[in-house]
Design a protein around this motif. Structure first.
Motif, PDB file in Angstrom:
ATOM      1  N   ILE A 105      -0.611  69.707  49.240  1.00 11.17           N
ATOM      2  CA  ILE A 105      -0.669  68.273  48.941  1.00 11.17           C
ATOM      3  C   ILE A 105       0.525  67.907  48.064  1.00 11.17           C
ATOM      4  O   ILE A 105       0.725  68.498  46.997  1.00 11.17           O
ATOM      5  N   PRO A 106       1.347  66.936  48.476  1.00 16.84           N
ATOM      6  CA  PRO A 106       2.524  66.570  47.682  1.00 16.84           C
ATOM      7  C   PRO A 106       2.133  65.770  46.445  1.00 16.84           C
ATOM      8  O   PRO A 106       1.118  65.079  46.426  1.00 16.84           O
ATOM      9  N   GLY A 107       2.957  65.886  45.403  1.00 15.50           N
ATOM     10  CA  GLY A 107       2.721  65.111  44.197  1.00 15.50           C
ATOM     11  C   GLY A 107       2.968  65.933  42.957  1.00 15.50           C
ATOM     12  O   GLY A 107       2.954  67.174  42.979  1.00 15.50           O
ATOM     13  N   GLU A 108       3.194  65.231  41.853  1.00 15.06           N
ATOM     14  CA  GLU A 108       3.395  65.891  40.561  1.00 15.06           C
ATOM     15  C   GLU A 108       2.065  66.220  39.912  1.00 15.06           C
ATOM     16  O   GLU A 108       1.886  67.289  39.318  1.00 15.06           O
ATOM     17  N   LEU A 109       1.117  65.292  40.032  1.00 16.42           N
ATOM     18  CA  LEU A 109      -0.232  65.469  39.480  1.00 16.42           C
ATOM     19  C   LEU A 109      -1.234  65.233  40.600  1.00 16.42           C
ATOM     20  O   LEU A 109      -1.226  64.178  41.236  1.00 16.42           O
TER      21      LEU A 109
END
Length: 526
Positions: free
Chosen positions: A130-134
């Motif tokens: 899953i892409p994303g920083e958080l």
């Protein structure tokens, strides 16, 4: 830099607002400059929510890419202002099906396939992609549910592998108030935290849900027995407006505590444009799923996001044995009506009777999906004189099948995930209500249907915008099939085959709902 994870679990009982809290935290972190993505884990064995009865499970939310999801993805979309995709939902059915398919293909090289490590590895792999920083992860159900144990184990393993400094566990629990002894009871919360700890997960934050504010000594007790600092225990009493929750989360400084724990750089800012004062209005959804308040969640929220008060939901079956005069008396207080989507014959004739009332009395009405199809049926019967006109879904032997199953659907036997699903291009014609709402010639809207208007056989029912109306319905949008119809001589008589409610966001409600509410308010001013 490694991804950061906030994992939200639930205790005591379900339905206490894990989804709203998860969406609220995600929105606040997004406002603070963090790239946020979400994942809802549903431990049920269904592949998706598409075959579930709305009376039991609430609405089925359709994403842009055609995935049928749990309604919590609707909360995420509305709060985050970001389109969800199939990657934002994981079910036990998806995981087990993947494992079995791999085993049949020989992908495990003769190994004995087991819950650990094979199932847990599949779960972890999907989370990592899953892409994303958080990544906000909400685990459906409550701690202690048998079906959720494998997901908690996978999360525990991921926590070990990715490092505890990259994880924050939030446990959402419920503290009941016992009126007999006039006190809050924290024991159920203590026990749910203990269950979580036995699995190997220690929550760092506890969100205490309650009907009324919980007293300080109870919160201290929860902190003590839950093994967390007092400043990491937050009370979230019931709120009259769920869109207040992000502001409450921000006021508690939860974003700063998350940033400190996960070593995230954030900006101290928060802008949240949502309707705080609802203009009184009387709008009714005439539906057939009344087993839960969530059956028409996105429609109801779309109305509220336009600043109008929450619509009532009326049982369409009660209108089936009424005369038009009785229907008029029953619905006299309502300024606008919505006929939502659905499946099956039950309550259909009641909806058709209500549509007739709205058409003959110029009451603003919007038909969505099945609602639009019933508008065509009512018009064919009572205006065009096609006695017995119907949909082949309800009457396969109808002499006038003005609604018929899509040609490509006729050979499909499976029900799950086989409808026309997801967003597709919808052309908008000049001089129509759709153009007044969208103000553009092309939009993308989400579909979920198996039947549609039989335009080839009954094109004489319809007309194009701007032509001599001749008492016929106007096709206000048509791609490869009829997307929308209207009666231009009415204040607002519009049917759409797609589901505009799924596109509503906080601060950006669906243009069709905004126009619907504006038309109702305009009639009041007149």
């Amino acid at each position: 830099m490694k991804k950061k994870y906030v994992v939200v679990t639930g205790g005591v009982l379900s339905g206490i607002g894990k989804g709203i809290l998860s969406a609220s935290i995600a929105r606040v972190m997004k406002e603070c400059g963090v790239e946020v993505n979400t994942l809802k884990i549903d431990p049920y064995l269904n592949i998706d929510a598409g075959t579930m009865n709305p009376n039991q499970h609430g609405e089925v939310f359709v994403t842009e890419d055609g995935y049928e999801a749990d309604l919590d993805l609707g909360h995420y979309e509305r709060f985050l202002g970001k389109d969800m995709r199939r990657e934002n939902n994981m079910t036990a059915g998806q995981i087990f099906k993947t494992i079995i398919d791999k085993e049949r293909e020989g992908s495990f090289l003769g190994a004995t396939v087991q819950m650990v490590p094979h199932v847990t590895e599949e779960i972890k792999g999907r989370i990592r992609r899953i892409p994303g920083e958080l990544i906000m992860i909400e685990i459906g159900g409550t701690v202690g549910d048998i079906e959720g144990e494998i997901f908690l184990e996978a999360i525990r393993e991921l926590w070990v592998e990715e490092g505890s400094e990259n994880f924050l566990f939030v446990h959402v629990t419920y503290v009941p108030y016992l009126r007999v002894t006039s006190e809050f009871k924290t024991k159920p919360t203590q026990q749910s935290v203990q269950l979580l700890r036995r699995i190997g997960i220690q929550p760092q934050m506890i969100a205490v849900r309650s009907e009324e504010p919980v007293e300080e000594n109870e919160l201290r007790k929860i902190a003590l027995f839950g093994g967390v600092e007092r400043e990491m225990v937050f009370n979230l009493p019931d709120s009259k407006n769920v869109y207040d929750v992000p502001s409450i989360v921000y006021s508690y400084g939860i974003h700063r505590k998350i940033a400190t724990r996960l070593n995230l750089e954030i900006e101290e800012r928060f802008e949240w444009d949502y309707p705080r004062n609802f203009i009184p209005s009387k709008i009714a959804i005439v539906g057939k799923y009344l087993g839960t308040d969530d059956a028409y969640k996105s429609i109801s929220e779309s109305i509220c996001l336009c600043g109008a008060s929450k619509p009532d939901v009326l049982d369409s079956q009660i209108f089936e044995d009424m005369t038009q005069e009785q229907i008029k008396n029953t619905l006299a207080e309502y300024e606008g009506l919505i006929i939502p989507g659905g499946f099956g014959k039950r309550g259909i004739e009641g909806k058709i009777a209500v549509i007739r009332y709205a058409r003959e009395n110029n009451v603003p009405i919007m038909g969505i999906c099945l609602g639009m199809q019933l508008m065509v049926i009512e018009y064919a019967r009572n205006v065009a004189g096609l006695v017995g006109a119907n949909s082949t879904e309800f009457d396969p032997a109808t002499p006038y099948p003005v609604i018929d199953i899509m040609e490509e659907q006729k050979k499909i036997l499976k029900l799950g995930g086989t409808m026309r699903l997801g967003a597709q291009e919808t052309p908008i014609k000049e001089g129509t209500l759709l153009m007044e709402a969208y103000r553009t010639s092309l939009v993308h809207e989400r579909h979920r249907h198996r039947y549609e208007v039989n335009y080839e056989d009954f094109r004489d029912l319809f007309n194009e915008p701007g032509e001599d109306l001749s008492g016929r319905m106007v096709i206000s949008s048509k791609a490869t099939f009829v997307e929308a119809i209207e009666l231009p001589d009415k204040d607002f008589f519009l049917g759409i085959q797609y589901h505009p409610e799924f596109g509503s966001k906080v601060g950006r409600p669906s243009p069709l709902f905004r126009l619907f509410v504006e038309k109702i308010r305009g009639r009041k001013r007149d």
